[in-house]
Motif scaffolding. Structure first.
Motif, PDB file in Angstrom:
ATOM      1  N   ARG A 264       0.829  -1.203   0.000  1.00  0.00           N
ATOM      2  CA  ARG A 264       0.000   0.000   0.000  1.00  0.00           C
ATOM      3  C   ARG A 264       0.867   1.258   0.000  1.00  0.00           C
ATOM      4  O   ARG A 264       0.567   2.235  -0.696  1.00  0.00           O
ATOM      5  CB  ARG A 264      -0.958  -0.017   1.199  1.00  0.00           C
ATOM      6  N   SER A 268       1.431   4.343  -3.090  1.00  0.00           N
ATOM      7  CA  SER A 268       1.388   5.798  -2.887  1.00  0.00           C
ATOM      8  C   SER A 268       2.695   6.458  -3.293  1.00  0.00           C
ATOM      9  O   SER A 268       2.694   7.528  -3.931  1.00  0.00           O
ATOM     10  CB  SER A 268       1.082   6.111  -1.421  1.00  0.00           C
ATOM     11  N   GLY A 298      -3.657  14.963  -3.034  1.00  0.00           N
ATOM     12  CA  GLY A 298      -4.353  13.981  -2.211  1.00  0.00           C
ATOM     13  C   GLY A 298      -3.423  12.880  -1.724  1.00  0.00           C
ATOM     14  O   GLY A 298      -3.519  12.435  -0.572  1.00  0.00           O
ATOM     15  N   THR A 299      -2.514  12.446  -2.587  1.00  0.00           N
ATOM     16  CA  THR A 299      -1.573  11.402  -2.196  1.00  0.00           C
ATOM     17  C   THR A 299      -0.625  11.890  -1.120  1.00  0.00           C
ATOM     18  O   THR A 299      -0.325  11.178  -0.149  1.00  0.00           O
ATOM     19  CB  THR A 299      -0.769  10.925  -3.419  1.00  0.00           C
ATOM     20  N   ASP A 301      -1.234  14.262   1.060  1.00  0.00           N
ATOM     21  CA  ASP A 301      -2.014  14.367   2.284  1.00  0.00           C
ATOM     22  C   ASP A 301      -2.190  13.002   2.945  1.00  0.00           C
ATOM     23  O   ASP A 301      -2.119  12.861   4.167  1.00  0.00           O
ATOM     24  CB  ASP A 301      -3.381  14.987   2.003  1.00  0.00           C
ATOM     25  N   HIS A 302      -2.430  11.980   2.107  1.00  0.00           N
ATOM     26  CA  HIS A 302      -2.573  10.623   2.651  1.00  0.00           C
ATOM     27  C   HIS A 302      -1.281  10.152   3.307  1.00  0.00           C
ATOM     28  O   HIS A 302      -1.297   9.586   4.408  1.00  0.00           O
ATOM     29  CB  HIS A 302      -2.984   9.666   1.523  1.00  0.00           C
ATOM     30  N   GLY A 305      -0.821  11.398   6.609  1.00  0.00           N
ATOM     31  CA  GLY A 305      -1.794  10.935   7.587  1.00  0.00           C
ATOM     32  C   GLY A 305      -2.985  11.822   7.758  1.00  0.00           C
ATOM     33  O   GLY A 305      -3.726  11.711   8.755  1.00  0.00           O
ATOM     34  N   ARG A 306      -3.215  12.713   6.767  1.00  0.00           N
ATOM     35  CA  ARG A 306      -4.350  13.641   6.892  1.00  0.00           C
ATOM     36  C   ARG A 306      -5.614  13.127   6.216  1.00  0.00           C
ATOM     37  O   ARG A 306      -6.659  13.725   6.342  1.00  0.00           O
ATOM     38  CB  ARG A 306      -3.949  15.013   6.309  1.00  0.00           C
ATOM     39  N   THR A 307      -5.505  12.036   5.462  1.00  0.00           N
ATOM     40  CA  THR A 307      -6.668  11.460   4.810  1.00  0.00           C
ATOM     41  C   THR A 307      -6.589   9.947   4.922  1.00  0.00           C
ATOM     42  O   THR A 307      -5.521   9.377   5.160  1.00  0.00           O
ATOM     43  CB  THR A 307      -6.770  11.826   3.324  1.00  0.00           C
ATOM     44  N   ASP A 308      -7.716   9.280   4.722  1.00  0.00           N
ATOM     45  CA  ASP A 308      -7.754   7.823   4.693  1.00  0.00           C
ATOM     46  C   ASP A 308      -7.328   7.349   3.319  1.00  0.00           C
ATOM     47  O   ASP A 308      -7.368   8.078   2.334  1.00  0.00           O
ATOM     48  CB  ASP A 308      -9.169   7.310   4.970  1.00  0.00           C
ATOM     49  N   ALA A 309      -6.914   6.092   3.231  1.00  0.00           N
ATOM     50  CA  ALA A 309      -6.532   5.487   1.949  1.00  0.00           C
ATOM     51  C   ALA A 309      -7.740   5.313   1.067  1.00  0.00           C
ATOM     52  O   ALA A 309      -8.859   5.205   1.551  1.00  0.00           O
ATOM     53  CB  ALA A 309      -5.866   4.149   2.181  1.00  0.00           C
TER      54      ALA A 309
END
Length: 309
Positions: A264, A268, A298-299, A301-302, A305-309
């Motif tokens: 995963r 990313s 978006g990637t 941010d993910h 740790g600011r967004t979910d996968a």
């Protein structure tokens, strides 16, 4: 096959597609690959052509030798090969037209749908890998692009309208990226040390590569097929081994949480590498680059740790 009608199909990402009707009224799906931009098959056009041929031959074997009817494999040309070079840069592959409902990347699967896909992957992973199956290494060369971009992040990037915003955004996320790259290297070492057996994997069995047909799911886009750990595929279904219970039930193998995390994170990081290469190079503002910029932010941010996968 002599085409009587050819219609451009603006689907997918990276290759160029057309729907083709032959003189007998039969539908086909034609794909032209830009070998200069198919790094997952090989670096450079010559290597990418070889890798694409290996991948398509593997898909053909899985369908014809092993009887995996969910494998949407190409049709062989007159010389027996599945990939026809058009020139030094482009190559043509033709597939049967598959009726059904296509999924979308990012689409959420229900539990029942997820278990259907897991059953499909269990069947794939249980097959003896064809001799043509290319290796899918855990450490892809594309990650070097992130290190190079970080090293060049102090000076201006003149490639196009997203170049400077991309450079600035990369500098803002430098600490995060370096930490995640180190985490990736640690995961690779830990997982490799366990010596788990490799299987034939699709590489990207997400909903965007699934077609719901009359007899169940069909899996398309086999140019990413490769010999790897099962978690290469499973990680795109879920990061939680408990959600992969159907796979364990069918195979007797419990997915490795570290291997799931590895793949995963790999996905990313490779996205970041691809977007950085794009924005550092010559480009214009377009629908594609607007979409890429949204995915790039978006990637990052993910990864932070600011967004979910």
């Amino acid at each position: 096959m002599s085409p009587s009608r050819v219609t451009y199909a603006p689907v997918g990402f990276g290759d160029y597609h057309w729907t083709v009707t032959d003189e007998d009224g039969r539908p086909w799906f034609a794909t032209v690959s830009d070998l200069e931009h198919k790094e997952h098959c090989g670096q450079g056009a010559v290597a990418a052509l070889k890798g694409l041929r290996q991948a398509m031959d593997t898909a053909l074997t899985l369908r014809e030798r092993d009887g995996l009817r969910f494998v949407v494999a190409p049709v062989a040309a007159a010389d027996g090969g599945a990939v026809l070079p058009l020139d030094a840069r482009y190559a043509l592959t033709v597939f049967p037209h598959v009726p059904g409902r296509a999924g979308e990347f990012g689409q959420r699967l229900s539990e029942a749908e997820r278990d259907q896909v897991l059953a499909l992957l269990a069947e794939l992973h249980g097959r003896t890998p064809p001799e043509t199956t290319p290796p899918a290494t855990a450490e892809p060369p594309g990650l070097h692009g992130i290190h190079e971009a970080l090293a060049a992040s102090e000076g201006p990037w003149p490639g196009g309208p997203f170049a400077e915003p991309a450079r600035q955004l990369l500098r803002e996320h430098e600490a995060t990226l370096r930490a995640r790259l180190a985490e990736f290297e640690a995961l690779v070492a830990r997982v490799r040390g366990r010596g788990a057996p490799l299987v034939v994997t699709h590489g990207e069995p997400h909903p965007g590569n699934l077609i719901q047909g009359e007899e169940g799911y069909l899996l398309v886009d086999w140019d990413t097929v490769g010999l790897a750990l099962p978690e290469r595929d499973l990680s795109l279904i879920s990061a939680d081994p408990a959600a992969l219970a159907r796979y364990t039930e069918l195979t007797g193998r419990t997915p490795d949480p570290d291997a799931l995390a590895l793949y995963r994170l790999r996905w990313s990081l490779l996205d970041v590498a691809e977007f950085v290469e794009w924005f550092r190079g010559e480009h214009q503002r377009s629908e594609d680059t607007e979409s890429a910029w949204k995915s790039f932010t978006g990637t990052l941010d993910h990864l932070a740790g600011r967004t979910d996968a």
